[in-house]
Design a protein around this motif. Structure first.
Motif, PDB file in Angstrom:
ATOM      1  N   LEU B 258     -24.492  72.752   3.013  1.00  0.00           N
ATOM      2  CA  LEU B 258     -25.352  73.392   3.879  1.00  0.00           C
ATOM      3  C   LEU B 258     -24.665  75.022   3.797  1.00  0.00           C
ATOM      4  N   GLN B 259     -23.504  75.310   3.518  1.00  0.00           N
ATOM      5  CA  GLN B 259     -23.211  77.042   3.641  1.00  0.00           C
ATOM      6  C   GLN B 259     -23.834  77.457   2.580  1.00  0.00           C
ATOM      7  N   ALA B 260     -23.772  76.587   1.121  1.00  0.00           N
ATOM      8  CA  ALA B 260     -24.471  77.286   0.076  1.00  0.00           C
ATOM      9  C   ALA B 260     -25.889  77.756   0.379  1.00  0.00           C
ATOM     10  N   GLU B 261     -26.464  76.520   1.107  1.00  0.00           N
ATOM     11  CA  GLU B 261     -27.826  76.872   1.361  1.00  0.00           C
ATOM     12  C   GLU B 261     -28.189  77.876   2.338  1.00  0.00           C
ATOM     13  N   GLY B 262     -27.334  78.504   2.989  1.00  0.00           N
ATOM     14  CA  GLY B 262     -27.121  79.464   3.986  1.00  0.00           C
ATOM     15  C   GLY B 262     -27.758  79.068   5.328  1.00  0.00           C
ATOM     16  N   VAL B 263     -27.490  77.886   5.695  1.00  0.00           N
ATOM     17  CA  VAL B 263     -27.549  77.233   6.851  1.00  0.00           C
ATOM     18  C   VAL B 263     -26.800  78.001   8.048  1.00  0.00           C
ATOM     19  N   GLN B 264     -27.355  78.358   9.059  1.00  0.00           N
ATOM     20  CA  GLN B 264     -26.377  78.920  10.058  1.00  0.00           C
ATOM     21  C   GLN B 264     -25.871  77.871  10.799  1.00  0.00           C
ATOM     22  N   LEU B 265     -24.674  77.473  10.838  1.00  0.00           N
ATOM     23  CA  LEU B 265     -23.793  76.549  11.510  1.00  0.00           C
ATOM     24  C   LEU B 265     -22.500  76.570  11.432  1.00  0.00           C
ATOM     25  N   PRO B 266     -21.788  76.694  12.538  1.00  0.00           N
ATOM     26  CA  PRO B 266     -20.485  76.622  12.579  1.00  0.00           C
ATOM     27  C   PRO B 266     -19.686  75.647  11.641  1.00  0.00           C
ATOM     28  N   TYR B 267     -19.453  75.742  10.386  1.00  0.00           N
ATOM     29  CA  TYR B 267     -19.184  74.883   9.478  1.00  0.00           C
ATOM     30  C   TYR B 267     -17.838  73.802  10.148  1.00  0.00           C
TER      31      TYR B 267
END
Lengths: 351, 303
Positions: B258-267
């Motif tokens: 998700l981080q790589a896809e640029g999804v804004q979310l507190p991982y």
């Protein structure tokens, strides 16, 4: 005390008990000498840098007090909990909870005087630490869930919460750096010794150590706490409310650990960062164990570990010994001390 | 579809070191010892394995060294907690602090202040099964990963189908009874520690000799603590420990993706989930959790 509780012991001779810390320190230095030689340095020279040299300079002496401050607090927190038979491994997380509370409160007290701002931060940090200790404590008291693992895991959870805060709402809007906004001037701890970095936190730590001594030795709660720690069933039998005593112990312990976080934010950094604590919570376990879970012991142990930490800075600069020597010595000393303390096994007389 | 297979592959890879650690910790805890030394044991094993492989040029010697270090630290844990009967959690933490300190100290001596450590010229290769098919991303794994999955049935067999397993479990549940039945509590616990230490060592070696082919200070980064959580989550049973490790690996893989896809979310929420789930699981099962009854209790013969 009319509890009918007699924590009588049959101790080993006094000279032996007094000698134990010195025996442990001597064995530790012998063991660590191997590493020092590996690093190509003279063990005696290193011992001088670690134990003597910092005491000869004013600035280094002040540094020792600064470095002792957080571990005096976490050490007190752990000593209180362990003495009460509550194995709080979570001081690290509770410290961070207190630090986060201090960083939060510190941002909004700019209009208040320091006399209000600083006490607010202290109280807020204490409550935050206690709250973070609450879940494992409740699980322990209500469901008999062992606290060692839950308190340990709560440390990791708090680490991620801090990281989420610093990468989210508290990320520095200008630099993008993961650190919280600087706390207000009125929230920054005053220096208590001129021209040094010794700050109000040391005074707080000193008060806490005295309070620890008073609670453990001079109050009914302290007696009950130690009774629960020594023998839970016996304490129950004597009419002590074990659950409530343990819960109170855990919360105070968490609160004190929270103060360590307040002190680091208020006295050293003035903001929250992920690397705020290089494991002060775990060092607190070393301090408490070396200090035999007593207030005077915690005081001496924290000062000694701070001395070694300060000394290893000079040793690494002057003698090119890796600065991590200090960490190794702390851990070796802990294990050696545990083993040497067996010399001092006492028998608990049943009342 | 490809997304799912890639995610599965990443899950298996991320789960591997945690699975080794968790299986090792499970064996030790089943014998009645909580080894909080796991975090430091994995770190020093990863380090020692790396140094040995680099100096000798043999990754197999590196692996052997990592296993030996895991066993040595576990023997130290045994000496302190079994022979001397000291407080298990303080000893365990002490070993973690000692091993971590040693790894950083020795790293500094051997590699000086270089911020980028020399990487291995040759690290363990990936074994590609089903290459050219859609399953390739799932089965492009290191030998360690395939082996980890073999250890699960192997340990299940050892614990539940052999007389050694019976002795090990009885020592963890009721050492007094085991002792009366003629089982050596000390020796059984030591053997459990040795098996556990070897597995922790392999877990550390996987990171420095295969996945990264290098050593960094943060190479373990809390994986030992995760392993301890997973043992509880898995209720001290091999297959459920595997499920826990996969769940953790899956969440971590998802987070990276998700981080790589640029999804804004507190991982961090995904990362802390295994810990929170474990605590919730403990709270729900509470007293019914199959905690080895003698966990944390040193054994002393009365009289």
């Amino acid at each position: 005390m009319s509890l009918g509780l007699r924590l009588e012991r049959l101790p080993s001779p006094l000279w032996l008990r007094a000698a134990i810390p010195f025996i442990a320190i001597a064995i530790t230095f012998l063991l660590v000498s191997v590493l020092v030689i590996l690093a190509g340095a003279n063990p005696l020279a290193v011992a001088y840098e670690l134990l003597i040299d910092p005491l000869t300079k004013n600035s280094a002496r002040a540094d020792i007090l600064v470095m002792a401050t957080p571990i005096l607090l976490t050490g007190s927190a752990v000593a209180l909990a362990f003495a009460g038979g509550y194995y709080n491994i979570g001081a690290e997380g509770q410290l961070l909870a207190g630090a986060a509370a201090a960083a939060l409160i510190g941002q909004y007290v700019g209009d208040l005087s320091a006399w209000v701002a600083i006490p607010l931060m202290i109280v807020g940090g204490f409550i935050a630490g206690a709250l973070w200790a609450l879940i494992p404590a409740l699980l322990k008291v209500r469901l008999q869930v062992d606290e060692v693992v839950t308190t340990l895991l709560m440390n990791s959870v708090m680490g991620y919460i801090i990281s989420a805060l610093l990468n989210g709402p508290w990320r520095d809007p200008v630099s993008g750096w993961p650190q919280s906004p600087t706390i207000a001037l009125s929230a920054q701890f005053p220096r208590i010794i001129e021209r040094t970095r010794v700050h109000l936190g040391f005074l707080i730590a000193a008060v806490v150590v005295i309070a620890l001594w008073w609670i453990l030795t001079r109050t009914r709660f302290g007696l009950e706490l130690r009774a629960v720690g020594k023998n839970r069933d016996g304490a129950q039998f004597l009419g002590i409310r074990v659950g409530r005593t343990m819960l109170t112990t855990a919360l105070i312990s968490g609160g004190i650990a929270g103060l360590a976080g307040v002190s680091e934010v208020g006295g050293i950094h003035y903001y929250l960062i992920g690397s705020l604590s290089p494991g002060f919570g775990y060092t607190g376990i070393i301090v408490a164990t070396l200090g035999a879970l007593t207030a005077p012991g915690v005081l001496l142990a924290a000062l000694f570990l701070a001395l070694v930490s300060r000394g290893s800075l000079t040793a690494s600069r002057e003698l090119d010994v890796p600065v991590y020597l200090g960490d190794v010595i702390q851990a070796v000393l802990l294990l050696v001390m545990l083993a040497v303390l067996l010399l001092n096994r006492y028998r608990i007389r049943r009342a | 579809m490809e997304f799912i297979f890639t995610l599965l592959g990443a899950t298996l890879r991320i789960s591997t070191p945690i699975l080794y650690g968790a299986l090792g910790e499970m064996v030790v805890e089943r014998a009645g010892i909580l080894n909080l030394g796991i975090e430091g044991t994995m770190l020093l094993s990863a380090f020692g394995g790396f140094v040995a492989a680099q100096l000798s040029g043999s990754i197999y010697l590196g692996l052997a060294t990592a296993i030996a270090i895991g066993i040595l630290l576990s023997l130290l844990m045994g000496f302190l907690s079994i022979t001397l009967g000291l407080n298990q959690h303080v000893c365990g933490l002490g070993i973690t602090l000692l091993a971590s300190g040693l790894a950083l100290f020795l790293f500094r001596i051997i590699y000086g202040g270089e911020s980028i450590p020399p990487a291995l010229e040759e690290s363990f290769p990936q074994l590609r099964l089903f290459s050219g098919t859609i399953l390739e991303p799932v089965f492009s794994q290191y030998v360690f990963t395939y082996a980890a999955f073999l250890f699960v049935p192997l340990l299940a067999w050892l614990l539940y189908r052999t007389s050694f397993g019976l002795r090990l479990r009885s020592v963890g549940e009721n050492p007094e009874a085991a002792d009366t039945a003629g089982i050596s509590v000390f020796r059984t616990r030591y053997v459990a520690l040795i098996i556990g230490g070897a597995l922790m060592g392999i877990g550390g070696a996987f990171l420095s000799l295969a996945q990264l082919g290098a050593f960094t200070h943060g190479i373990i980064n809390g994986r030992g603590w995760v392993a301890i959580a997973i043992v509880i989550f898995g209720n001290w049973k091999p297959w459920r420990v595997l499920a826990g490790a996969l769940l953790f690996g899956g969440l971590q893989a998802l987070q990276l993706r998700l981080q790589a896809e640029g999804v804004q979310l507190p991982y961090e929420i995904l990362l802390m989930l295994p810990y929170v789930l474990t605590i919730v699981a403990i709270a729900i099962t509470g007293r019914n959790a199959s905690y080895p009854a003698a966990l944390l209790k040193p054994y002393r013969r009365e009289g």
